[in-house]
Design a protein around this motif. Structure first.
Motif, mmCIF file in Angstrom:
data_model
loop_
_atom_site.group_PDB
_atom_site.id
_atom_site.type_symbol
_atom_site.label_atom_id
_atom_site.label_comp_id
_atom_site.label_asym_id
_atom_site.label_seq_id
_atom_site.Cartn_x
_atom_site.Cartn_y
_atom_site.Cartn_z
ATOM 1 N N THR A 18 -23.367 -1.647 1.979
ATOM 2 C CA THR A 18 -22.229 -1.393 2.852
ATOM 3 C C THR A 18 -20.927 -1.481 2.065
ATOM 4 O O THR A 18 -20.022 -0.667 2.252
ATOM 5 C CB THR A 18 -22.237 -2.400 4.015
ATOM 6 N N LYS A 19 -20.820 -2.460 1.173
ATOM 7 C CA LYS A 19 -19.600 -2.611 0.364
ATOM 8 C C LYS A 19 -19.391 -1.397 -0.525
ATOM 9 O O LYS A 19 -18.276 -0.886 -0.633
ATOM 10 C CB LYS A 19 -19.685 -3.881 -0.482
ATOM 11 N N GLN A 20 -20.450 -0.920 -1.153
ATOM 12 C CA GLN A 20 -20.321 0.257 -2.017
ATOM 13 C C GLN A 20 -19.897 1.479 -1.204
ATOM 14 O O GLN A 20 -19.043 2.248 -1.644
ATOM 15 C CB GLN A 20 -21.643 0.541 -2.735
ATOM 16 N N ALA A 21 -20.480 1.648 -0.025
ATOM 17 C CA ALA A 21 -20.110 2.778 0.833
ATOM 18 C C ALA A 21 -18.650 2.662 1.262
ATOM 19 O O ALA A 21 -17.915 3.650 1.262
ATOM 20 C CB ALA A 21 -21.023 2.838 2.045
ATOM 21 N N GLY A 22 -18.224 1.451 1.611
ATOM 22 C CA GLY A 22 -16.826 1.226 2.003
ATOM 23 C C GLY A 22 -15.864 1.484 0.868
ATOM 24 O O GLY A 22 -14.808 2.101 1.055
ATOM 25 N N ASP A 23 -16.218 1.010 -0.320
ATOM 26 C CA ASP A 23 -15.364 1.247 -1.496
ATOM 27 C C ASP A 23 -15.253 2.732 -1.804
ATOM 28 O O ASP A 23 -14.185 3.231 -2.152
ATOM 29 C CB ASP A 23 -15.902 0.492 -2.715
ATOM 30 N N ALA A 24 -16.370 3.459 -1.674
ATOM 31 C CA ALA A 24 -16.358 4.900 -1.922
ATOM 32 C C ALA A 24 -15.487 5.622 -0.895
ATOM 33 O O ALA A 24 -14.711 6.525 -1.242
ATOM 34 C CB ALA A 24 -17.776 5.450 -1.904
ATOM 35 N N ALA A 25 -15.584 5.217 0.364
ATOM 36 C CA ALA A 25 -14.761 5.820 1.419
ATOM 37 C C ALA A 25 -13.285 5.537 1.164
ATOM 38 O O ALA A 25 -12.434 6.424 1.319
ATOM 39 C CB ALA A 25 -15.178 5.288 2.788
ATOM 40 N N GLU A 26 -12.978 4.316 0.755
ATOM 41 C CA GLU A 26 -11.591 3.959 0.461
ATOM 42 C C GLU A 26 -11.061 4.782 -0.710
ATOM 43 O O GLU A 26 -9.915 5.242 -0.694
ATOM 44 C CB GLU A 26 -11.519 2.468 0.152
ATOM 45 N N GLY A 27 -11.895 4.977 -1.725
ATOM 46 C CA GLY A 27 -11.492 5.798 -2.872
ATOM 47 C C GLY A 27 -11.245 7.245 -2.476
ATOM 48 O O GLY A 27 -10.283 7.872 -2.924
ATOM 49 N N ALA A 28 -12.099 7.785 -1.609
ATOM 50 C CA ALA A 28 -11.919 9.158 -1.133
ATOM 51 C C ALA A 28 -10.641 9.280 -0.309
ATOM 52 O O ALA A 28 -9.890 10.252 -0.445
ATOM 53 C CB ALA A 28 -13.136 9.589 -0.307
ATOM 54 N N ALA A 29 -10.381 8.293 0.544
ATOM 55 C CA ALA A 29 -9.163 8.297 1.351
ATOM 56 C C ALA A 29 -7.926 8.215 0.464
ATOM 57 O O ALA A 29 -6.945 8.935 0.682
ATOM 58 C CB ALA A 29 -9.184 7.136 2.343
ATOM 59 N N LEU A 30 -7.980 7.346 -0.535
ATOM 60 C CA LEU A 30 -6.855 7.204 -1.460
ATOM 61 C C LEU A 30 -6.569 8.521 -2.169
ATOM 62 O O LEU A 30 -5.421 8.966 -2.238
ATOM 63 C CB LEU A 30 -7.143 6.092 -2.475
ATOM 64 N N ALA A 31 -7.612 9.161 -2.688
ATOM 65 C CA ALA A 31 -7.429 10.445 -3.378
ATOM 66 C C ALA A 31 -6.840 11.493 -2.436
ATOM 67 O O ALA A 31 -5.950 12.259 -2.820
ATOM 68 C CB ALA A 31 -8.762 10.922 -3.949
ATOM 69 N N HIS A 32 -7.309 11.504 -1.192
ATOM 70 C CA HIS A 32 -6.791 12.455 -0.201
ATOM 71 C C HIS A 32 -5.299 12.228 0.054
ATOM 72 O O HIS A 32 -4.511 13.177 0.055
ATOM 73 C CB HIS A 32 -7.586 12.326 1.102
ATOM 74 N N LEU A 33 -4.920 10.972 0.268
ATOM 75 C CA LEU A 33 -3.515 10.661 0.551
ATOM 76 C C LEU A 33 -2.623 10.935 -0.655
ATOM 77 O O LEU A 33 -1.511 11.439 -0.512
ATOM 78 C CB LEU A 33 -3.385 9.211 1.011
ATOM 79 N N GLN A 34 -3.100 10.610 -1.849
ATOM 80 C CA GLN A 34 -2.322 10.905 -3.056
ATOM 81 C C GLN A 34 -2.151 12.411 -3.219
ATOM 82 O O GLN A 34 -1.097 12.874 -3.646
ATOM 83 C CB GLN A 34 -2.982 10.284 -4.286
ATOM 84 N N GLY A 35 -3.175 13.165 -2.851
ATOM 85 C CA GLY A 35 -3.078 14.623 -2.884
ATOM 86 C C GLY A 35 -2.055 15.171 -1.910
ATOM 87 O O GLY A 35 -1.552 16.280 -2.078
ATOM 88 N N GLN A 36 -1.726 14.376 -0.894
ATOM 89 C CA GLN A 36 -0.710 14.751 0.097
ATOM 90 C C GLN A 36 0.677 14.222 -0.273
ATOM 91 O O GLN A 36 1.607 14.313 0.516
ATOM 92 C CB GLN A 36 -1.110 14.226 1.480
ATOM 93 N N GLY A 37 0.786 13.601 -1.463
ATOM 94 C CA GLY A 37 2.086 13.157 -1.946
ATOM 95 C C GLY A 37 2.412 11.692 -1.746
ATOM 96 O O GLY A 37 3.498 11.243 -2.122
ATOM 97 N N LEU A 38 1.515 10.907 -1.164
ATOM 98 C CA LEU A 38 1.774 9.477 -0.991
ATOM 99 C C LEU A 38 1.479 8.737 -2.286
ATOM 100 O O LEU A 38 0.639 9.162 -3.079
ATOM 101 C CB LEU A 38 0.933 8.898 0.147
ATOM 102 N N ARG A 39 2.184 7.625 -2.484
ATOM 103 C CA ARG A 39 2.020 6.814 -3.690
ATOM 104 C C ARG A 39 1.449 5.453 -3.296
ATOM 105 O O ARG A 39 1.941 4.803 -2.372
ATOM 106 C CB ARG A 39 3.374 6.634 -4.372
ATOM 107 N N LEU A 40 0.415 5.021 -4.026
ATOM 108 C CA LEU A 40 -0.214 3.724 -3.759
ATOM 109 C C LEU A 40 0.689 2.590 -4.220
ATOM 110 O O LEU A 40 1.165 2.588 -5.347
ATOM 111 C CB LEU A 40 -1.563 3.632 -4.485
#
Length: 133
Positions: A18-40
């Motif tokens: 579950t942790k690995q799946a959650g981390d992967a989802a978080e990474g995908a979300a981060l990449a998506h938001l950064q692609g939309q111009g947001l900065r972490l």
């Protein structure tokens, strides 16, 4: 950590935790938001002590708005999908953590609470999914 699982033919396969799946989802979300111009700014911000809250991603839009992001991942869209799983109780915990985060800043910028759902078929970004009122 992956967990070995026996298949019907007696061989084993590895399953994702579950942790690995959650981390992967978080990474995908981060990449998506950064692609939309947001900065972490911060990932997995937690308040100190027990009973606090956690914010998956704290990001800033190009216009300066601070965005607190909850990432939810589900294997199916049953029961309303990932976004529907952000309960009122979970929202309160995120808001608590956001207030704690904001106390550290010299002045409070405009803020928003978003949810990114990661499900079969893609990523959905819900801007202004809930508010602090």
């Amino acid at each position: 950590m992956e967990t070995p699982r026996k298949k019907a033919d007696g061989s084993t396969t590895r399953t994702t935790t579950t942790k690995q799946a959650g981390d992967a989802a978080e990474g995908a979300a981060l990449a998506h938001l950064q692609g939309q111009g947001l900065r972490l700014l911060t990932r997995n911000y937690r308040t100190p002590g027990r009973g606090g809250g956690e914010i998956d991603l704290v990001m800033r839009e190009p216009g300066g708005t601070l965005v607190f992001v909850e990432v939810r991942q589900r294997a199916s869209r049953d029961f309303g999908g990932a976004a529907a799983s952000v309960s009122h109780f979970k929202q309160r915990r995120i808001i608590f953590a956001a207030r704690h985060y904001l106390m550290r800043l010299p002045q409070q910028p405009p803020c928003r609470f978003d949810v990114v759902s990661v499900e079969p078929g893609g990523i959905q970004w819900l801007r202004g999914a809930f508010d602090a009122s």
